[in-house]
Design a protein around this motif. Structure first.
Motif, PDB file in Angstrom:
ATOM      1  N   GLU A  61      21.235 -41.066  37.024  1.00 48.01           N
ATOM      2  CA  GLU A  61      20.716 -41.881  38.113  1.00 48.01           C
ATOM      3  C   GLU A  61      19.468 -42.646  37.671  1.00 48.01           C
ATOM      4  O   GLU A  61      19.294 -43.817  38.004  1.00 48.01           O
ATOM      5  CB  GLU A  61      20.414 -41.015  39.337  1.00 48.01           C
ATOM      6  CG  GLU A  61      19.967 -41.815  40.534  1.00 48.01           C
ATOM      7  CD  GLU A  61      20.072 -41.048  41.843  1.00 48.01           C
ATOM      8  OE1 GLU A  61      19.278 -41.364  42.755  1.00 48.01           O
ATOM      9  OE2 GLU A  61      20.929 -40.154  41.968  1.00 48.01           O
ATOM     10  N   ARG A 107      27.150 -41.413  46.247  1.00 43.91           N
ATOM     11  CA  ARG A 107      27.293 -40.870  44.892  1.00 43.91           C
ATOM     12  C   ARG A 107      28.716 -40.355  44.653  1.00 43.91           C
ATOM     13  O   ARG A 107      28.937 -39.292  44.075  1.00 43.91           O
ATOM     14  CB  ARG A 107      26.264 -39.755  44.623  1.00 43.91           C
ATOM     15  CG  ARG A 107      24.818 -40.153  44.828  1.00 43.91           C
ATOM     16  CD  ARG A 107      24.381 -41.265  43.877  1.00 43.91           C
ATOM     17  NE  ARG A 107      22.952 -41.483  43.948  1.00 43.91           N
ATOM     18  CZ  ARG A 107      22.349 -42.393  44.737  1.00 43.91           C
ATOM     19  NH1 ARG A 107      23.086 -43.154  45.542  1.00 43.91           N
ATOM     20  NH2 ARG A 107      21.039 -42.535  44.723  1.00 43.91           N
ATOM     21  N   ARG A 123      23.202 -35.357  36.040  1.00 47.80           N
ATOM     22  CA  ARG A 123      23.375 -36.414  37.038  1.00 47.80           C
ATOM     23  C   ARG A 123      22.044 -37.029  37.436  1.00 47.80           C
ATOM     24  O   ARG A 123      21.968 -38.227  37.729  1.00 47.80           O
ATOM     25  CB  ARG A 123      24.142 -35.865  38.246  1.00 47.80           C
ATOM     26  CG  ARG A 123      25.640 -35.707  37.973  1.00 47.80           C
ATOM     27  CD  ARG A 123      26.362 -34.995  39.105  1.00 47.80           C
ATOM     28  NE  ARG A 123      27.810 -34.980  38.932  1.00 47.80           N
ATOM     29  CZ  ARG A 123      28.463 -34.140  38.118  1.00 47.80           C
ATOM     30  NH1 ARG A 123      27.788 -33.246  37.392  1.00 47.80           N
ATOM     31  NH2 ARG A 123      29.782 -34.211  38.017  1.00 47.80           N
ATOM     32  N   MET A 126      27.810 -44.133  41.555  1.00 45.14           N
ATOM     33  CA  MET A 126      26.383 -44.214  41.887  1.00 45.14           C
ATOM     34  C   MET A 126      26.164 -45.000  43.173  1.00 45.14           C
ATOM     35  O   MET A 126      25.088 -45.592  43.384  1.00 45.14           O
ATOM     36  CB  MET A 126      25.572 -44.838  40.741  1.00 45.14           C
ATOM     37  CG  MET A 126      25.389 -43.925  39.561  1.00 45.14           C
ATOM     38  SD  MET A 126      24.369 -42.490  39.960  1.00 45.14           S
ATOM     39  CE  MET A 126      24.589 -41.519  38.476  1.00 45.14           C
ATOM     40  N   VAL A 168      32.355 -42.935  38.114  1.00 45.61           N
ATOM     41  CA  VAL A 168      31.045 -42.530  38.624  1.00 45.61           C
ATOM     42  C   VAL A 168      30.438 -43.748  39.297  1.00 45.61           C
ATOM     43  O   VAL A 168      29.939 -44.654  38.630  1.00 45.61           O
ATOM     44  CB  VAL A 168      30.140 -42.035  37.479  1.00 45.61           C
ATOM     45  CG1 VAL A 168      28.806 -41.540  38.019  1.00 45.61           C
ATOM     46  CG2 VAL A 168      30.834 -40.957  36.665  1.00 45.61           C
ATOM     47  N   GLU A 195      32.341 -39.754  43.107  1.00 40.32           N
ATOM     48  CA  GLU A 195      33.003 -39.677  41.803  1.00 40.32           C
ATOM     49  C   GLU A 195      34.498 -39.605  42.080  1.00 40.32           C
ATOM     50  O   GLU A 195      35.003 -38.625  42.622  1.00 40.32           O
ATOM     51  CB  GLU A 195      32.503 -38.468  41.013  1.00 40.32           C
ATOM     52  CG  GLU A 195      31.017 -38.567  40.683  1.00 40.32           C
ATOM     53  CD  GLU A 195      30.438 -37.317  40.038  1.00 40.32           C
ATOM     54  OE1 GLU A 195      31.226 -36.387  39.727  1.00 40.32           O
ATOM     55  OE2 GLU A 195      29.203 -37.250  39.856  1.00 40.32           O
ATOM     56  N   VAL A 217      31.319 -35.851  33.726  1.00 43.78           N
ATOM     57  CA  VAL A 217      30.126 -36.624  34.090  1.00 43.78           C
ATOM     58  C   VAL A 217      28.897 -36.046  33.396  1.00 43.78           C
ATOM     59  O   VAL A 217      28.123 -36.760  32.761  1.00 43.78           O
ATOM     60  CB  VAL A 217      29.943 -36.655  35.620  1.00 43.78           C
ATOM     61  CG1 VAL A 217      28.682 -37.427  35.986  1.00 43.78           C
ATOM     62  CG2 VAL A 217      31.173 -37.271  36.290  1.00 43.78           C
ATOM     63  N   SER A 218      28.727 -34.746  33.485  1.00 50.42           N
ATOM     64  CA  SER A 218      27.602 -34.109  32.792  1.00 50.42           C
ATOM     65  C   SER A 218      27.751 -34.206  31.279  1.00 50.42           C
ATOM     66  O   SER A 218      26.745 -34.298  30.548  1.00 50.42           O
ATOM     67  CB  SER A 218      27.496 -32.640  33.206  1.00 50.42           C
ATOM     68  OG  SER A 218      27.108 -32.527  34.559  1.00 50.42           O
ATOM     69  N   ASP A 230      33.605 -30.874  33.274  1.00 48.42           N
ATOM     70  CA  ASP A 230      32.593 -31.702  33.925  1.00 48.42           C
ATOM     71  C   ASP A 230      32.270 -32.879  33.014  1.00 48.42           C
ATOM     72  O   ASP A 230      31.252 -32.889  32.302  1.00 48.42           O
ATOM     73  CB  ASP A 230      31.336 -30.891  34.230  1.00 48.42           C
ATOM     74  CG  ASP A 230      30.303 -31.670  35.049  1.00 48.42           C
ATOM     75  OD1 ASP A 230      30.546 -32.861  35.332  1.00 48.42           O
ATOM     76  OD2 ASP A 230      29.256 -31.097  35.398  1.00 48.42           O
TER      77      ASP A 230
END
Length: 452
Positions: free
Chosen positions: A360, A19, A356, A15, A13, A21, A404-405, A402
């Motif tokens: 951030e 953004r 997300r 950022m 990730v 991934e 990341v979430s 998912d």
């Protein structure tokens, strides 16, 4: 010069500006700076140090903590303060904090930093505003430099005791001339305005109800006479805070802040639970930042800060765990999850804050609040601050669609790896820079001694 290669990252990730991934990714670091980011197959295959994550980890920028009181680690869950609002909580704890010593400050800073680092934090700001006995901000700075956390040290202060209408007892306040003299000393001795700085200074009168108007103005003037020295205080934390400001100054907290020069893109305020709509617009126009501390705000029943509204009006927002006597932990991943859920509750809208979005805020948002453009993202020419979490943990079982979430929906208690300034500070879940069992023992001993 030394090099570091972290390769075979399952999910990276970044950022970054786009953004991105990335899967099957790698990071190449030279000294303390990220030089290349991309697919493992595209990056150099050798380095002085190579960490092969074997396609089993998610990597993201280190989290940024924008508000804390490290010394409060020593007074977690004090029975008499468990069910108090802000002002009564302070009045209960002030007599205990009067027993702090130089050793207390050093040890508590390392314990607080340990909690933060293990929960994914790589940069933290701390607000030390109480200096009884032989305590100095230098004690905290020495402690954090030894552990390896990127640090923004705030020279806090209290000058209005009870006899002058303030909240703290008279024995815990300082003379304003002494505060300003020490503030100048600390800036000139420690402040580093260069890119990738590991230590920067902030001037931080504790709150409008514990210092004079003159000190607020003079602190602002002093900070702005140096490069990148910022300003920080508590503001609009609960209804009592509003009532005090109206009674004492005839102004709301935000109008008082404006009257003493405390709005601007070099200022951030902690909590801001009770900011009015007009104040949010003003914060957005001026770039004034907010440290959102959801766990502390709930614990003290202060309310819910309207961070969705703040973000909509371009207010810089970062996360803060606040003091460990009002949280009562320093887990920044937990703070991110709480902020995520609380924003949805406050808006009664599940679309008001995504996982997300909050990641951030926890990275780039915190960096902006602290005035940094060299942290918060994994990209070339950024500081080598990043964390890695094993995706085969039980928390992620069933969440592979998912990941990341899942960092927010299914948070883990600690990270597996943490690199700060290119240095491995956490290795396979263990802190590398100090003896944790010994630190815990010292912390508990000092905590017992404070209760006399």
């Amino acid at each position: 010069m030394s090099t570091l290669l972290v390769k075979n990252i399952h999910t990276l990730v970044t950022m970054d500006r786009d953004r991105r991934e990335l899967h099957g990714a790698a990071i190449f670091v030279r000294d303390n700076v990220i030089e290349q980011v991309g697919l493992t197959s595209e990056l150099p295959q050798t380095a002085d140090e190579v960490l092969d994550l074997q396609d089993k980890h998610i990597v993201l920028p280190g989290l940024v903590n924008t508000h804390h009181h490290f010394f409060q680690v020593l007074t977690k869950v004090i029975p008499a303060a468990q069910n108090c609002d802000l002002f009564n909580w302070l009045k209960t704890l002030y007599p205990i904090w009067a027993n702090l010593t130089s050793e207390s400050i050093y040890v508590s800073a390392q314990m607080a930093a340990t909690e933060l680092i293990l929960s994914g934090c790589t940069t933290a700001s701390d607000h030390l505003y109480i200096y009884p006995n032989d305590c100095q901000l230098d004690d905290e700075i020495d402690a954090i430099q030894a552990i390896g956390l990127r640090f923004h040290a705030s020279r806090g202060s209290m000058s209005l005791g009870e006899s002058k209408g303030g909240l703290p007892p008279d024995r815990l306040v300082e003379k304003e001339a002494d505060i300003l003299k020490d503030s100048q000393r600390l800036i000139e001795q420690y402040h580093d305005s260069s890119r990738y700085a590991m230590l920067r200074m902030t001037l931080a009168p504790c709150s409008p109800f514990s210092v004079s108007t003159d000190l607020m103005r003079e602190s602002a003037s002093m900070a702005r006479s140096y490069t990148s020295v910022r300003l920080h205080t508590h503001l609009a934390e609960n209804q009592s805070d509003i009532d005090y400001s109206l009674s004492k100054f005839g102004k709301t907290p935000e109008d008082y802040a404006e009257s003493v020069g405390w709005l601007g893109d070099d200022v951030w305020h902690a909590h801001c639970v009770k900011l009015s709509d007009d104040a949010i617009l003003k914060f957005g126009r001026t770039g004034t930042g907010v440290a959102h501390c959801p766990c502390s705000n709930m614990r003290l029943a202060s309310g819910i800060a309207p961070i969705r509204k703040m973000l909509n009006h371009r207010v810089p927002v970062g996360l803060g765990v606040d003091g460990s006597a009002s949280n009562d932990t320093g887990n920044l991943l937990q703070e991110a999850r709480t902020a995520f859920l609380l924003a949805r509750v406050n808006e009664c809208d599940p679309t008001s804050m995504s996982a997300r979005d909050i990641l951030e805020i926890a990275t780039l948002g915190g960096a902006k609040v602290l005035g940094r453009d060299d942290i918060g993202a994994i990209a070339p020419n950024m500081a080598a601050d990043f964390i890695a979490i094993d995706i085969e943990r039980s928390q992620f079982a069933g969440a592979q669609q998912d990941l990341v979430s899942a960092l927010i929906f299914c948070p883990v208690p600690s990270v597996d790896y943490s690199f700060i300034n290119g240095r491995k500070i956490v290795d396979r879940g263990q802190l590398t820079t100090l003896d944790l069992p010994m630190l815990i023992e010292r912390t508990n001993k000092i905590a017992r001694q404070l209760i006399v």
